[in-house]
Design a protein around this motif. Structure first.
Motif, PDB file in Angstrom:
ATOM      1  N   ASP A 265       0.853  -1.185   0.000  1.00 37.43           N
ATOM      2  CA  ASP A 265       0.000   0.000   0.000  1.00 37.43           C
ATOM      3  C   ASP A 265       0.898   1.248   0.000  1.00 37.43           C
ATOM      4  N   LYS A 266       1.112   1.847  -1.172  1.00 36.97           N
ATOM      5  CA  LYS A 266       2.052   2.964  -1.277  1.00 36.97           C
ATOM      6  C   LYS A 266       1.616   4.198  -0.486  1.00 36.97           C
ATOM      7  N   PRO A 267       0.326   4.572  -0.480  1.00 38.74           N
ATOM      8  CA  PRO A 267      -0.079   5.716   0.365  1.00 38.74           C
ATOM      9  C   PRO A 267       0.209   5.476   1.846  1.00 38.74           C
ATOM     10  N   PHE A 268      -0.053   4.238   2.324  1.00 34.13           N
ATOM     11  CA  PHE A 268       0.253   3.946   3.728  1.00 34.13           C
ATOM     12  C   PHE A 268       1.756   4.005   3.975  1.00 34.13           C
ATOM     13  N   LYS A 269       2.543   3.487   3.018  1.00 31.35           N
ATOM     14  CA  LYS A 269       4.003   3.513   3.169  1.00 31.35           C
ATOM     15  C   LYS A 269       4.498   4.941   3.324  1.00 31.35           C
ATOM     16  N   ARG A 270       3.971   5.880   2.515  1.00 35.48           N
ATOM     17  CA  ARG A 270       4.367   7.288   2.632  1.00 35.48           C
ATOM     18  C   ARG A 270       3.942   7.859   3.982  1.00 35.48           C
ATOM     19  N   GLN A 271       2.733   7.515   4.424  1.00 34.45           N
ATOM     20  CA  GLN A 271       2.245   7.982   5.728  1.00 34.45           C
ATOM     21  C   GLN A 271       3.129   7.462   6.851  1.00 34.45           C
ATOM     22  N   PHE A 272       3.509   6.185   6.772  1.00 35.34           N
ATOM     23  CA  PHE A 272       4.353   5.566   7.788  1.00 35.34           C
ATOM     24  C   PHE A 272       5.713   6.264   7.846  1.00 35.34           C
ATOM     25  N   GLN A 273       6.288   6.546   6.680  1.00 30.51           N
ATOM     26  CA  GLN A 273       7.584   7.219   6.621  1.00 30.51           C
ATOM     27  C   GLN A 273       7.496   8.628   7.194  1.00 30.51           C
ATOM     28  N   GLN A 274       6.404   9.326   6.902  1.00 28.06           N
ATOM     29  CA  GLN A 274       6.204  10.675   7.447  1.00 28.06           C
ATOM     30  C   GLN A 274       6.042  10.634   8.963  1.00 28.06           C
ATOM     31  N   TRP A 275       5.320   9.628   9.448  1.00 30.74           N
ATOM     32  CA  TRP A 275       5.127   9.474  10.907  1.00 30.74           C
ATOM     33  C   TRP A 275       6.471   9.275  11.603  1.00 30.74           C
ATOM     34  N   LEU A 276       7.312   8.387  11.068  1.00 31.46           N
ATOM     35  CA  LEU A 276       8.599   8.115  11.697  1.00 31.46           C
ATOM     36  C   LEU A 276       9.526   9.316  11.584  1.00 31.46           C
ATOM     37  N   SER A 277       9.493   9.995  10.431  1.00 27.47           N
ATOM     38  CA  SER A 277      10.314  11.192  10.256  1.00 27.47           C
ATOM     39  C   SER A 277       9.931  12.271  11.266  1.00 27.47           C
ATOM     40  N   SER A 278       8.629  12.462  11.489  1.00 26.57           N
ATOM     41  CA  SER A 278       8.159  13.444  12.473  1.00 26.57           C
ATOM     42  C   SER A 278       8.606  13.060  13.882  1.00 26.57           C
ATOM     43  N   LEU A 279       8.529  11.757  14.182  1.00 27.55           N
ATOM     44  CA  LEU A 279       8.965  11.263  15.495  1.00 27.55           C
ATOM     45  C   LEU A 279      10.455  11.547  15.696  1.00 27.55           C
ATOM     46  N   TRP A 280      11.232  11.368  14.651  1.00 28.24           N
ATOM     47  CA  TRP A 280      12.689  11.573  14.742  1.00 28.24           C
ATOM     48  C   TRP A 280      13.034  13.058  14.829  1.00 28.24           C
ATOM     49  N   GLN A 281      12.255  13.914  14.179  1.00 28.03           N
ATOM     50  CA  GLN A 281      12.468  15.352  14.304  1.00 28.03           C
ATOM     51  C   GLN A 281      12.231  15.807  15.742  1.00 28.03           C
ATOM     52  N   ASP A 282      11.179  15.293  16.369  1.00 26.03           N
ATOM     53  CA  ASP A 282      10.906  15.614  17.773  1.00 26.03           C
ATOM     54  C   ASP A 282      12.022  15.100  18.676  1.00 26.03           C
ATOM     55  N   LYS A 283      12.533  13.912  18.357  1.00 25.50           N
ATOM     56  CA  LYS A 283      13.623  13.331  19.151  1.00 25.50           C
ATOM     57  C   LYS A 283      14.894  14.179  19.033  1.00 25.50           C
ATOM     58  N   ASP A 284      15.158  14.677  17.831  1.00 21.68           N
ATOM     59  CA  ASP A 284      16.332  15.518  17.607  1.00 21.68           C
ATOM     60  C   ASP A 284      16.240  16.804  18.415  1.00 21.68           C
ATOM     61  N   LEU A 285      15.048  17.409  18.464  1.00 21.78           N
ATOM     62  CA  LEU A 285      14.845  18.622  19.261  1.00 21.78           C
ATOM     63  C   LEU A 285      15.007  18.331  20.753  1.00 21.78           C
ATOM     64  N   LEU A 286      14.518  17.165  21.193  1.00 21.19           N
ATOM     65  CA  LEU A 286      14.674  16.769  22.595  1.00 21.19           C
ATOM     66  C   LEU A 286      16.148  16.599  22.943  1.00 21.19           C
ATOM     67  N   LEU A 287      16.914  15.960  22.060  1.00 24.52           N
ATOM     68  CA  LEU A 287      18.354  15.777  22.303  1.00 24.52           C
ATOM     69  C   LEU A 287      19.078  17.118  22.322  1.00 24.52           C
ATOM     70  N   GLN A 288      18.664  18.022  21.457  1.00 24.35           N
ATOM     71  CA  GLN A 288      19.257  19.367  21.456  1.00 24.35           C
ATOM     72  C   GLN A 288      19.062  20.033  22.818  1.00 24.35           C
ATOM     73  N   LYS A 289      17.870  19.913  23.358  1.00 24.07           N
ATOM     74  CA  LYS A 289      17.575  20.502  24.666  1.00 24.07           C
ATOM     75  C   LYS A 289      18.419  19.843  25.766  1.00 24.07           C
ATOM     76  N   ILE A 290      18.567  18.496  25.704  1.00 23.96           N
ATOM     77  CA  ILE A 290      19.346  17.766  26.709  1.00 23.96           C
ATOM     78  C   ILE A 290      20.808  18.189  26.673  1.00 23.96           C
ATOM     79  N   TYR A 291      21.386  18.265  25.468  1.00 22.24           N
ATOM     80  CA  TYR A 291      22.817  18.585  25.353  1.00 22.24           C
ATOM     81  C   TYR A 291      23.098  20.050  25.667  1.00 22.24           C
TER      82      TYR A 291
END
Length: 294
Positions: A265-291
């Motif tokens: 399901d290509k639309p779901f695959k794109r949605q899944f990739q966007q979800w994980l990318s958003s999660l990783w962007q939030d994680k990067d901001l959290l690490l920035q705050k920690i460091y």
């Protein structure tokens, strides 16, 4: 001199602890092969998990005795020991395995790590991980699959076979989404746009969710940081120089963002990739705050 002495003593204790626990786990695995029913095999798996718990507890004691660590842990209060979880995390060092086991050993089922095929050949440890039913993955490159199309889908098949063994005993499956340990060199060459992370790979999570998605209760998203030991945290830990470990946990639902046919399901695959990318962007901001607050 004291740091060198700690390094030698801690290394010996960790090696001896790993060898003894690995041998015991392998003996349990041999007994499990001879047991006649799935229930008895599940009981044997529980005993092996207890040995892994002992291994993690001894490592935690070593860490506490030789390092003056400030633990900064937040989140995950609702987790339970009899659940099924998929745990995802950033990956910095071998220290991550010790830390995850130390932090979560009494809060969730003992973690089962997705491991590279090469790690199976590490003496004692590789055999014990096999005996604990940890999945060993052999990743195929796109170029290899073009030359060997018969290997397509082999990763998913291997994951499903491994996850079949987790259906009878509460389990935490751990996936390091980036696929490799973070270094500044890898971060620069990846050009992924993250400051403290590498590009997340969706395939590993997708394989696991395809095999066990209906059984997982939640996704545990963990962020690890060693803000005062960023260069060589594992060596610093063995030398008694580890000073601060930060662990942030959020528990995510298994919802429409992760439920679907990733492979067809290509639309779901794109949605899944966007979800994980958003999660990783939030994680990067959290690490920035920690460091920045160290």
């Amino acid at each position: 001199m004291l740091a060198l002495l700690f390094f030698v003593l801690n290394s010996l204790v960790v090696i001896v602890n790993s060898v003894i626990c690995s041998v015991v786990i392998c003996i349990i695995a041999l007994v499990k092969v001879l047991l006649p029913s799935p229930k008895l095999k599940a009981n044997a798996t529980s005993v092996a998990n207890q040995v892994m718990w002992l291994w993690a507890t001894i490592n935690a004691k070593v860490l506490a005795l030789t390092n003056h660590v400030e633990w900064d842990i937040e989140g995950g209060e609702e987790l339970k020991q009899d659940g099924w979880y998929l745990l995802i995390s950033n990956h910095l060092s071998w220290t991550d395995i010790v830390v995850l086991c130390c932090v979560f050993k009494d809060r969730i089922p003992m973690p089962k790590f997705f491991l590279k095929q090469q790690l199976m050949y590490i003496p004692f440890l590789g055999m014990a991980c096999w005996a604990l039913d940890m999945p060993f993955m052999r990743r195929y490159s796109r170029e290899y699959l073009i030359r060997h199309p018969e290997k397509r889908g082999q990763d998913l098949l291997t994951t499903r076979r491994s996850c079949e063994k987790f259906k009878y005993t509460p389990t935490t499956v751990v996936n390091y989404v980036e696929g490799t340990r973070f270094t500044r060199e890898k971060q620069r060459s990846s050009k992924a746009g993250y400051q403290y992370l590498l590009q997340p790979k969706t395939g590993g999570i997708a394989y696991t969710l395809a095999a066990m998605g209906d059984q997982f209760e939640n996704i545990i998203d963990v962020t690890l940081a060693y803000p005062e030991n960023t260069d060589k945290p594992f060596k610093d830990m063995l030398m008694g120089r580890m000073t601060k470990i930060v662990v942030r946990t959020q528990v995510l639902p298994i919802d429409e963002h992760v439920r679907g046919d990733y492979f067809n399901d290509k639309p779901f695959k794109r949605q899944f990739q966007q979800w994980l990318s958003s999660l990783w962007q939030d994680k990067d901001l959290l690490l920035q705050k920690i460091y920045q607050s160290k």
